[in-house]
Scaffold this active site. Sequence first.
Site, short mmCIF file in Angstrom:
data_model
loop_
_atom_site.label_atom_id
_atom_site.label_comp_id
_atom_site.label_asym_id
_atom_site.label_seq_id
_atom_site.Cartn_x
_atom_site.Cartn_y
_atom_site.Cartn_z
N GLU A 1 -1.44 -6.38 7.98
CA GLU A 1 -0.09 -6.08 8.45
C GLU A 1 0.20 -6.84 9.75
O GLU A 1 -0.73 -7.30 10.43
CB GLU A 1 0.03 -4.56 8.68
CG GLU A 1 1.37 -4.07 9.25
CD GLU A 1 2.55 -4.42 8.38
OE1 GLU A 1 2.92 -5.62 8.33
OE2 GLU A 1 3.13 -3.51 7.76
N HIS B 1 0.52 -5.43 2.72
CA HIS B 1 1.35 -4.65 3.65
C HIS B 1 2.79 -5.16 3.65
O HIS B 1 3.07 -6.27 3.20
CB HIS B 1 0.74 -4.75 5.04
CG HIS B 1 -0.70 -4.39 5.08
ND1 HIS B 1 -1.15 -3.12 5.38
CD2 HIS B 1 -1.81 -5.13 4.80
CE1 HIS B 1 -2.47 -3.09 5.30
NE2 HIS B 1 -2.89 -4.29 4.95
N ARG C 1 -6.19 1.00 3.87
CA ARG C 1 -5.04 1.55 3.15
C ARG C 1 -4.59 0.60 2.04
O ARG C 1 -4.15 1.05 0.98
CB ARG C 1 -3.89 1.87 4.11
CG ARG C 1 -3.33 0.71 4.92
CD ARG C 1 -2.40 1.26 6.00
NE ARG C 1 -1.68 0.27 6.77
CZ ARG C 1 -2.14 -0.33 7.86
NH1 ARG C 1 -3.37 -0.05 8.30
NH2 ARG C 1 -1.39 -1.21 8.53
N HIS D 1 0.82 -1.20 0.00
CA HIS D 1 0.00 0.00 0.00
C HIS D 1 0.87 1.26 0.00
O HIS D 1 2.00 1.28 0.48
CB HIS D 1 -0.94 0.02 1.20
CG HIS D 1 -0.26 0.13 2.53
ND1 HIS D 1 0.24 1.30 3.03
CD2 HIS D 1 0.01 -0.81 3.46
CE1 HIS D 1 0.78 1.10 4.20
NE2 HIS D 1 0.66 -0.17 4.49
#
Length: 235
Positions: A87, A188, A60, A9
Amino acid sequence: MVKLVLLRHGQSEWNLKNLFTGWTDVELSETGVKEAHEAGRALKANGYSFDIAFSSVLKRANHTMDYALEEMGETNIPKHYSWRLNERHYGALQGLNKAESAKKWGDEQVHIWRRSADVPPLALTKDDERWPGNQETYKKLIEAGEMTIEDCPLTECLIDTAKRVKPYWDEKIAPEIKEGKKVLIAAHGNSLRAIVMMLENLTPEQIISVEIPTGKPLVYELDEKTLKVLNKYYL
């Protein structure tokens, strides 16, 4: 041969503020939005198209995927979302400033938490609002049977992240690649490093030196039967 594209991202608002983010669901910064659009334009300019896309449940990454596909004119392909691609959970560090954390616990300790593969940060307690088990997003996933309360981490190291990514890779993503589909994974830094670790058979010691920049498409050329890496490069 089939191509797999990994896309971290774009810069988030908390990246910009130098805060530990983890599973905190923050927006892209203005720079991050630009990075996502630029990634899409780069993919389109190089002739890429996708049959299917995967992302985490964090906006995100979702928005990065959406903006990139929008630039490519591919907004109608199937998109799948999983907490397993989130993440790494930074435990009690989430929301704290990285520089201030280094002052509190020492540069060396914070460096170990951030960069070692097998040392998790300080854990949350289950009464902390930052614990996923207390958040509506994950309560709904638990109710839907997509995860269990035991899947909600109190903290994670990179190896923990890799362990939760692997079943999703094995059961959902790898079969699509083996069918010859062109796959995009927008996720991520650490969940993508977990995939890199699997693809390249890297050891925990080797993966800690791997960095994946924001908004830069990472292309893997794979043997579609064995998923052996034939080549890799950034666009």
